[in-house]
Design a protein around this motif. Structure first.
Motif, PDB file in Angstrom:
ATOM      1  N   PRO A  29      45.823  87.607  49.081  1.00  0.00           N
ATOM      2  CA  PRO A  29      47.225  87.606  48.632  1.00  0.00           C
ATOM      3  C   PRO A  29      48.189  87.632  49.802  1.00  0.00           C
ATOM      4  O   PRO A  29      47.973  88.352  50.785  1.00  0.00           O
ATOM      5  CB  PRO A  29      47.322  88.881  47.792  1.00  0.00           C
ATOM      6  N   CYS A  30      49.247  86.835  49.703  1.00  0.00           N
ATOM      7  CA  CYS A  30      50.305  86.901  50.723  1.00  0.00           C
ATOM      8  C   CYS A  30      51.654  86.583  50.106  1.00  0.00           C
ATOM      9  O   CYS A  30      52.497  85.947  50.745  1.00  0.00           O
ATOM     10  CB  CYS A  30      49.999  85.980  51.898  1.00  0.00           C
ATOM     11  N   SER A  31      51.849  87.044  48.861  1.00  0.00           N
ATOM     12  CA  SER A  31      53.088  86.747  48.137  1.00  0.00           C
ATOM     13  C   SER A  31      54.033  87.921  48.025  1.00  0.00           C
ATOM     14  O   SER A  31      55.068  87.805  47.367  1.00  0.00           O
ATOM     15  CB  SER A  31      52.754  86.229  46.726  1.00  0.00           C
ATOM     16  N   GLY A  32      53.693  89.056  48.628  1.00  0.00           N
ATOM     17  CA  GLY A  32      54.611  90.178  48.560  1.00  0.00           C
ATOM     18  C   GLY A  32      54.133  91.284  47.651  1.00  0.00           C
ATOM     19  O   GLY A  32      52.940  91.576  47.574  1.00  0.00           O
ATOM     20  N   GLY A  33      55.084  91.922  46.931  1.00  0.00           N
ATOM     21  CA  GLY A  33      54.732  93.024  46.042  1.00  0.00           C
ATOM     22  C   GLY A  33      54.194  94.226  46.807  1.00  0.00           C
ATOM     23  O   GLY A  33      54.555  94.470  47.961  1.00  0.00           O
ATOM     24  N   GLY A  34      53.317  94.972  46.157  1.00  0.00           N
ATOM     25  CA  GLY A  34      52.757  96.167  46.766  1.00  0.00           C
ATOM     26  C   GLY A  34      51.991  95.892  48.046  1.00  0.00           C
ATOM     27  O   GLY A  34      51.969  96.723  48.961  1.00  0.00           O
ATOM     28  N   PHE A  35      51.352  94.718  48.138  1.00  0.00           N
ATOM     29  CA  PHE A  35      50.638  94.362  49.353  1.00  0.00           C
ATOM     30  C   PHE A  35      51.588  94.297  50.547  1.00  0.00           C
ATOM     31  O   PHE A  35      51.213  94.623  51.675  1.00  0.00           O
ATOM     32  CB  PHE A  35      49.931  93.010  49.190  1.00  0.00           C
ATOM     33  N   PHE A  36      52.826  93.871  50.298  1.00  0.00           N
ATOM     34  CA  PHE A  36      53.791  93.747  51.388  1.00  0.00           C
ATOM     35  C   PHE A  36      54.172  95.109  51.942  1.00  0.00           C
ATOM     36  O   PHE A  36      54.460  95.251  53.128  1.00  0.00           O
ATOM     37  CB  PHE A  36      55.034  93.015  50.876  1.00  0.00           C
ATOM     38  N   ARG A  37      54.182  96.112  51.073  1.00  0.00           N
ATOM     39  CA  ARG A  37      54.489  97.466  51.540  1.00  0.00           C
ATOM     40  C   ARG A  37      53.288  98.134  52.202  1.00  0.00           C
ATOM     41  O   ARG A  37      53.439  99.014  53.043  1.00  0.00           O
ATOM     42  CB  ARG A  37      54.975  98.328  50.365  1.00  0.00           C
TER      43      ARG A  37
END
Length: 279
Positions: free
Chosen positions: A192-200
């Protein structure tokens, strides 16, 4: 950092409306809770204005009914207003008829509030999966031109790992494009590289690398998303929720705004309908 223009998207819902809290907070209680979605979305709009970015705002009908002036501001500042359904029901929790009623009602509310056509849709929690592919046909029937509801990853709450990574026409949904959330390919895995919780959670350098890689190597624009509540570390804290839910929702909220501001500087951003030429 990249020559392509990418698609910036915002899922406009309040902190108490997330799917992870659905078993903890009743929809019947939503009106009794302190709302922060208007102030947070206005802050997002200010950030976009300063950063020179346009975006698509996938908005709950519930929010539009209560804050029509917010929807008008989104439209007046040149952003796209799109549908996130009425009240954040996952697709699989509705029958086909209920889903059609939900997306049709939401579309009308958003069009009335914004004064612009609403052609895009994003399912709550990316809940168009292998068991709910019928939703694409219903979206086409309701007059939508595109959906951005499929995430080609493995996740405990959503995802179709073997779905196409880039725009495609779903079977049986003539006239509708599915614009899947962006992944970067490493070996046989989609990351995943679309943002959301992964981005934080993940280092910012990972997202800068991954988005740049998709732009350069795949020659495709990426899709980024976040929620207004993610830039609000002062939001009311929920008690009685599980450790995983608590971690996912609250991790690094204080880092979100500065990271987003850096993302606006590092890449070029525009609305979904313009980046992917759908209307």
């Amino acid at each position: 950092m990249a020559s392509l223009t990418n698609a910036m998207t915002v899922d406009v819902e309040d902190y108490f409306q997330v799917s992870a809290f659905s078993g903890h907070i009743s929809r019947d209680d939503w009106d009794a809770l302190p709302c922060r979605v208007e102030q947070n979305t206005n802050r997002v709009l200010d950030m976009f204005a300063e950063g020179g970015a346009k975006a698509t705002f996938f908005t709950l009908g519930w929010v539009a009914q209560r804050y029509p002036q917010l929807i008008r501001r989104i439209a007046d500042e040149g952003h796209e207003v799109a549908s996130h359904g009425m009240a954040h029901f996952r697709v699989g929790d509705q029958t086909r008829d209920q889903f059609l009623e939900d997306i049709s009602k939401t579309r009308k509310i958003l069009q009335d509030a914004s004064g612009q056509p609403v052609t895009g849709y994003r399912a709550a929690s990316f809940s168009i999966g292998t068991e709910t592919l019928w939703a694409h046909e219903v979206l086409a029937e309701a007059g939508y031109s595109y959906s951005s509801s499929v995430y080609p990853v493995r996740h405990d709450h959503y995802g179709i790992p073997d779905a196409p990574r880039f725009p495609y026409t779903p079977e049986g949904a003539k006239g509708l494009a599915e614009l899947p959330l962006t992944t970067v390919k490493l070996g046989n895995r989609n990351l995943p590289c679309s943002g959301g919780g992964f981005f934080r959670l993940l280092p910012y350098a990972y997202f800068r690398w991954a988005i740049g890689k998709v732009n350069r190597d795949d020659r495709e624009p990426t899709i980024f998303y976040f929620h207004p509540w993610e830039i609000d570390p002062d939001q009311p804290r929920q008690t009685g929720i599980g450790a995983k839910t608590r971690f996912r929702h609250y991790v690094n909220l204080s880092r979100m705004a500065p990271r987003l501001e850096q993302m606006l500087r590092d890449f070029s951003w525009d609305r979904m309908d313009k980046v992917f030429d759908v209307d």
